[in-house]
Design an enzyme around this catalytic site. Structure first.
Site, mmCIF file in Angstrom:
data_model
loop_
_atom_site.group_PDB
_atom_site.id
_atom_site.type_symbol
_atom_site.label_atom_id
_atom_site.label_comp_id
_atom_site.label_asym_id
_atom_site.label_seq_id
_atom_site.Cartn_x
_atom_site.Cartn_y
_atom_site.Cartn_z
ATOM 1 N N CYS A 8 -6.786 -6.370 7.623
ATOM 2 C CA CYS A 8 -5.863 -6.045 8.376
ATOM 3 C C CYS A 8 -5.731 -4.336 8.632
ATOM 4 C CB CYS A 8 -4.597 -6.675 8.586
ATOM 5 S SG CYS A 8 -4.911 -8.427 8.607
ATOM 6 N N PHE B 187 0.582 -1.186 0.114
ATOM 7 C CA PHE B 187 -0.128 0.263 0.055
ATOM 8 C C PHE B 187 0.784 1.482 -0.138
ATOM 9 C CE2 PHE B 187 0.740 0.545 4.420
ATOM 10 C CZ PHE B 187 0.810 -0.561 5.087
ATOM 11 N N LEU B 188 2.141 1.080 -0.159
ATOM 12 C CA LEU B 188 2.896 2.486 0.013
ATOM 13 C C LEU B 188 3.349 2.750 -1.458
ATOM 14 C CD1 LEU B 188 5.270 1.652 3.027
ATOM 15 C CD2 LEU B 188 3.103 3.235 2.847
ATOM 16 N N HIS B 189 3.004 2.010 -2.591
ATOM 17 C CA HIS B 189 3.107 1.983 -3.844
ATOM 18 C C HIS B 189 1.973 2.930 -4.613
ATOM 19 C CE1 HIS B 189 6.779 -0.227 -3.721
ATOM 20 N NE2 HIS B 189 6.269 -1.108 -3.297
ATOM 21 N N ALA B 190 2.325 3.536 -5.520
ATOM 22 C CA ALA B 190 1.257 4.101 -6.375
ATOM 23 C C ALA B 190 0.204 3.094 -6.848
ATOM 24 C CB ALA B 190 1.842 5.072 -7.766
ATOM 25 N N LYS C 235 -5.041 -8.096 -3.153
ATOM 26 C CA LYS C 235 -3.573 -8.481 -3.233
ATOM 27 C C LYS C 235 -3.425 -9.682 -3.777
ATOM 28 C CE LYS C 235 -2.154 -10.569 1.237
ATOM 29 N NZ LYS C 235 -1.394 -10.411 2.555
#
Length: 185
Positions: free
Chosen positions: A12, A1-4, A73
């Protein structure tokens, strides 16, 4: 979730951030940054359908969109809070017909997205599509036969919400290619 990308999902991280906000509220503390993260994430998910529409000239009425990846995911069948749900709903609301393929998540997805067509693989999903949208970064989607994909499609448009391909590679293969968070040009 830290990528574009199209926003985060799952069970969670969203649950934990909501719980953190609730605990803070119970103690009269504001966590504006965490609240903003959740708000931006929800807006991000809804904005992805508009991104697909823009790639097709602003209208999805009568268009067929192939969605690759439904789970939040890769390597799971988990559809909880998956970005594909508001994306697909938005595409349908804009008048598109949606076909989808996910390597393991289709049975779970049918409960969330009953009004779309489920396909047996990425290429049958792309058959006759006006655009392919990559939503989940499954390893299978990183190694697509681009010539085969292009020949199956009505229009060679790929909207890659996970940036798994390089723009120059897609352009060389003859695709109109849209990605997320990369400079234009």
């Amino acid at each position: 979730f830290l990528h574009a990308g199209p926003g985060f999902g799952g069970s969670c991280f969203p649950k934990d951030t909501k719980a953190l906000i609730k605990i803070a509220q119970d103690h009269d503390v504001q966590l504006r940054i965490v609240e903003s993260v959740l708000a931006v994430n929800e807006n991000r998910k809804r904005a992805m359908a508009r991104k697909v529409s823009q790639a097709l000239g602003g209208s999805l009425r009568g268009k067929t969109i192939a969605v690759l990846g439904l789970t939040f995911k890769p390597d799971t069948d988990d559809m909880r809070d998956a970005p594909s749900i508001p994306l697909v709903t938005g595409l349908i609301d804009m008048g598109a017909t949606v076909k989808a393929f996910d390597p393991v998540g289709m049975e779970q997805a049918k409960g969330e997205l009953p009004s779309i067509t489920y396909c047996e693989d990425a290429y049958s999903c792309a058959q006759g599509a006006d655009a392919v949208v990559i939503v989940t970064e499954w390893v299978q989607f990183r190694a697509l036969d681009l010539d085969r994909l292009k020949s199956a499609m009505a229009q060679p448009i790929v909207v890659d919400l996970r940036n798994i391909y390089r723009p120059e590679e897609m352009e060389a293969a003859g695709f109109t290619y849209e990605s997320v968070g990369r400079p234009l040009g």
